[in-house]
Design a protein around this motif. Structure first.
Motif, short mmCIF file in Angstrom:
data_model
loop_
_atom_site.label_atom_id
_atom_site.label_comp_id
_atom_site.label_asym_id
_atom_site.label_seq_id
_atom_site.Cartn_x
_atom_site.Cartn_y
_atom_site.Cartn_z
N UNK A 198 -0.79 -8.80 9.54
CA UNK A 198 -2.23 -8.99 9.49
C UNK A 198 -2.96 -7.93 10.30
N UNK A 199 -2.24 -7.28 11.21
CA UNK A 199 -2.82 -6.20 12.00
C UNK A 199 -2.49 -4.82 11.42
N UNK A 200 -1.80 -4.79 10.30
CA UNK A 200 -1.40 -3.52 9.69
C UNK A 200 -2.59 -2.85 9.01
N UNK A 201 -2.79 -1.58 9.32
CA UNK A 201 -3.81 -0.77 8.68
C UNK A 201 -3.10 0.40 8.00
N UNK A 202 -3.19 0.54 6.68
CA UNK A 202 -2.41 1.54 5.95
C UNK A 202 -2.68 2.97 6.41
N UNK A 203 -1.72 3.83 6.14
CA UNK A 203 -1.84 5.24 6.55
C UNK A 203 -2.96 5.95 5.82
N UNK A 204 -3.41 5.40 4.69
CA UNK A 204 -4.51 6.01 3.94
C UNK A 204 -5.84 5.91 4.66
N UNK A 205 -5.95 5.01 5.65
CA UNK A 205 -7.19 4.83 6.40
C UNK A 205 -7.31 5.94 7.43
N UNK A 206 -8.50 6.49 7.56
CA UNK A 206 -8.74 7.58 8.49
C UNK A 206 -8.34 7.21 9.91
N UNK A 235 0.81 -1.22 0.00
CA UNK A 235 0.00 0.00 0.00
C UNK A 235 0.85 1.27 0.00
N UNK A 236 2.17 1.12 -0.04
CA UNK A 236 3.06 2.26 -0.20
C UNK A 236 3.59 2.87 1.08
N UNK A 237 3.34 2.26 2.23
CA UNK A 237 3.88 2.76 3.50
C UNK A 237 5.27 2.18 3.74
#
Length: 492
Positions: A356-364, A340-342
Motif C-alpha cells: 500500500x506504500x508502493x509507488x511505481x518507478x514510473x512516478x517522478x 505496474x511492471x516493477x
C-alpha cells in the motif's frame, strides 16, 4: 490522474509555525515557512483577513504530512506495535525500533515525544484558527466551514493521542509565549474527558461541513469525514446504537467501493469513489519539502523504492483466506513483479514489504521515493465494517452480514453466512484486519479495544504486559517540562 492539490499550493503551508505545548516542539520546520513575512508575524497579527484565515486552516493540513505525524513515530506506535508489522530494513539500521516491536521501550525514548509533539503541534494550529478566525470580517459561510475543518482536525489529533497515551492534557486555546504557567504546563485530563471533547468537535464539524467540494478544494474534510470519524470514535467507546446510526448516515452519502482494491492505493486511485479522508501529498517542482510526506518512503522496498521499514509479518500473510485479492495488494513480496511492471529485487533484505506504500518507478522521483503518495485515513470499506460490527452487537445479524459481505465480495470471497453473534464478531474482526492491514495504523488499538491485545501479541513473541502496554508511556521530557504535573501511566 494526480490529486488536485491547489488549495495547499495557494497556502502558506503552515506559515503560522508557533510552538505547541512548551518544549513539545523544539523548532519549526523550514518546509512550513513558504511565505514571508507572514510566517514571522505573531498569530494575533496574522489573522486579520479572509485569505489569512484560509492559510491558517491550510497550515493544519500541512502538519498532517509532517515527519512525527506520519513517519517513524506514527508507524512505530500504531503499526510496529501490532501483529501486522515487524521492523524490517537491516539489522543495524534504526535498532531502537525493536523496542516498539517488543514493548521494551522506555519513557525517555525520543519517538514517544515526537509523536506527542506532532499531534500537539496540529492541535495548537487548530486552536489558533478557532480562537482568531471568528473575529475576522469575512464571508460568513466560508468562516463557518473553516472553523468546522479545524474542529475535525483537532478531533483527529486528540483521537490519535487518547488511543496512544490514554488521558492527555486537553488544550483548547492557543499556547503562546504569553500563556500562563498553567497553560504552558497543563495536567492530564481523563480519557473520558478527552473523548467527550472529540465527540463534541466531530458533532459540530459534521453539522457544518459540506458533503463535497469543487476540485480546487479536493482533500478538505467533508461531512462524511466528520460523521465517519465520529462513528469510529463511538466504535472505540462501544456505543453501538450511535455507531450504527452514524455509519448508516455515511453510507447514505453516496460513497461506493472502488472496483479494484489494488489500484485504489496507487496515486491514480487517490481521492476515488471510496475515499472519505486522505492526507494529501504531492511533489511541487522546485520545493520538495513543501507538500510531500515520507510515509511511503520509509516503508518502500529496500533499496529500490525506500528504506524498507515496517514490513508485513508472516502472521499477517497467513491471515488471508485462499484467493483473497487483498493479500497480493497489501504484501509486496521479494522477487515479485508488480501490476505496474516493477520487479522487486530478489535479493532485497526483507521477504515482505507494504504494497500500500508502493509507488511505481514510473512516478517522478525529483523529490525522492514515494513523496507523492497520499495517506489513506478513512474510506467506505472501513465504514462498512464498522457498520457490520455495530449491527452484530445490536443483534441485527442480517444487516451485519450485508455490510461485511460487500467488502468480501470485492475481495473475491464467498459470503459469510453464520448467524451466531460470537462467531460473526470474530469474523468481522478478522475482516477488519485484512481489509485495513498496513494502512491506517488501527490494528494495535483494535486489539486493545477488543480486550485481546495481550493474548494475541504475546503469541507473536512480544513482551506485552497486561495493565501496562495497552497505552504507551507519557514522554518523560513532557513530565520534566511540567515539573511533574504530568503523571506517568502505570508500569512505566
Amino acid at each position: 490522474m494526480y490529486t488536485n492539490f491547489s488549495f495547499l499550493k495557494r497556502s502558506v503551508l503552515g506559515a503560522l509555525c508557533i510552538a505547541g505545548l512548551a518544549g513539545g516542539i523544539t523548532a519549526c520546520k523550514d518546509s512550513f515557512l513558504d511565505v514571508e513575512p507572514q510566517g514571522q508575524q505573531r498569530q494575533t497579527q496574522f489573522f486579520t483577513n479572509q485569505e489569512q484565515a484560509i492559510q491558517g486552516v491550510n497550515s493544519i493540513y500541512a502538519n498532517l504530512r509532517s515527519w512525527p505525524v506520519v513517519a517513524f513515530a506514527h508507524l512505530a506506535i500504531t503499526t510496529l506495535s501490532s501483529d501486522d508489522a515487524e521492523k524490517g530494513s537491516v539489522a543495524g539500521d534504526a535498532a531502537f525500533l525493536n523496542d516498539y516491536d517488543n514493548f521494551t521501550f522506555t519513557a525517555t525514548q525520543g519517538i514517544l515525544n515526537d509523536y506527542w509533539g506532532g499531534q500537539y503541534q496540529g492541535i495548537n494550529l487548530c486552536n489558533q484558527v478557532l480562537a482568531y478566525v471568528p473575529t475576522i470580517n469575512m464571508d460568513a459561510a466560508l468562516k463557518t466551514r473553516l472553523l468546522a475543518e479545524a474542529k475535525f482536525l483537532r478531533a483527529y489529533h486528540y483521537f490519535n493521542l487518547v488511543r496512544a497515551y490514554g488521558g492527555v492534557p486537553l488544550v483548547l486555546i492557543p499556547v503562546t509565549a504569553e500563556s500562563s504557567p498553567d497553560q504552558l504546563n497543563p495536567v492530564r485530563n481523563s480519557s473520558a474527558e478527552v473523548y467527550t471533547q472529540i465527540v463534541q468537535d466531530l458533532t459540530d464539524a459534521g453539522a457544518a461541513l459540506p458533503a463535497r467540494y469543487a476540485s480546487t478544494d479536493l482533500g478538505r474534510a467533508t461531512k462524511g469525514a466528520a460523521l465517519g470519524m465520529l462513528s469510529k470514535v463511538k466504535l472505540y467507546q462501544k456505543q453501538w446504537a450511535d455507531v450504527l446510526s452514524l455509519s448508516d448516515q455515511v453510507i447514505a452519502l453516496g460513497y461506493t467501493l472502488a472496483p479494484d482494491y489494488e489500484k485504489m492505493f496507487r496515486i491514480e486511485g487517490e481521492n476515488g469513489p471510496e475515499s472519505i479522508f486522505e492526507i494529501q501529498a504531492q511533489t511541487i517542482p522546485g520545493n520538495c519539502d513543501a507538500s510531500n510526506s515520507q510515509w511511503a518512503e520509509v516503508q518502500g522496498s529496500r533499496p529500490q523504492f525506500g528504506w524498507g521499514f515496517f514490513n508485513p509479518t508472516a502472521d499477517l500473510e497467513a491471515a488471508y483466506e485462499a484467493n483473497d485479492k487483498r493479500k497480493d495488494a497489501t504484501i509486496l513480496f521479494r522477487g515479485e513483479t508488480t501490476p505496474q511492471g516493477d520487479k522487486i529485487d530478489p535479493a532485497a533484505p526483507n521477504p515482505r514489504y507494504n504494497q500500500k506504500a508502493y509507488v511505481p518507478s514510473s512516478v517522478d522521483r525529483a523529490c525522492g521515493y514515494g513523496k507523492d503518495q497520499n495517506v489513506r485515513i478513512l474510506r467506505l470499506g472501513e465504514i462498512l465494517l464498522i457498520n457490520a460490527e455495530a449491527a452484530n452487537e445490536l443483534g441485527q445479524t442480517a444487516k451485519a452480514l450485508a455490510a461485511v459481505n460487500q467488502v468480501r465480495a470485492r475481495a473475491g470471497l464467498t459470503p459469510l453466512t453464520t448467524t451466531d453473534q460470537a462467531t460473526l464478531r470474530q469474523a468481522i474482526w478478522k475482516e477488519r484486519r485484512v481489509e485495513l492491514a498496513m494502512e491506517n495504523g488501527d490494528r494495535f488499538f483494535d486489539l486493545v479495544r477488543q480486550g485481546r491485545a495481550g493474548t494475541v501479541l504475546r503469541a507473536q513473541g512480544k513482551q506485552f504486559v497486561d495493565g501496562k502496554n495497552e497505552v504507551f508511556a507519557i514522554p518523560q521530557q513532557q513530565i520534566n517540562i511540567t515539573g511533574g504535573k504530568l503523571t506517568q501511566n502505570p508500569g512505566y
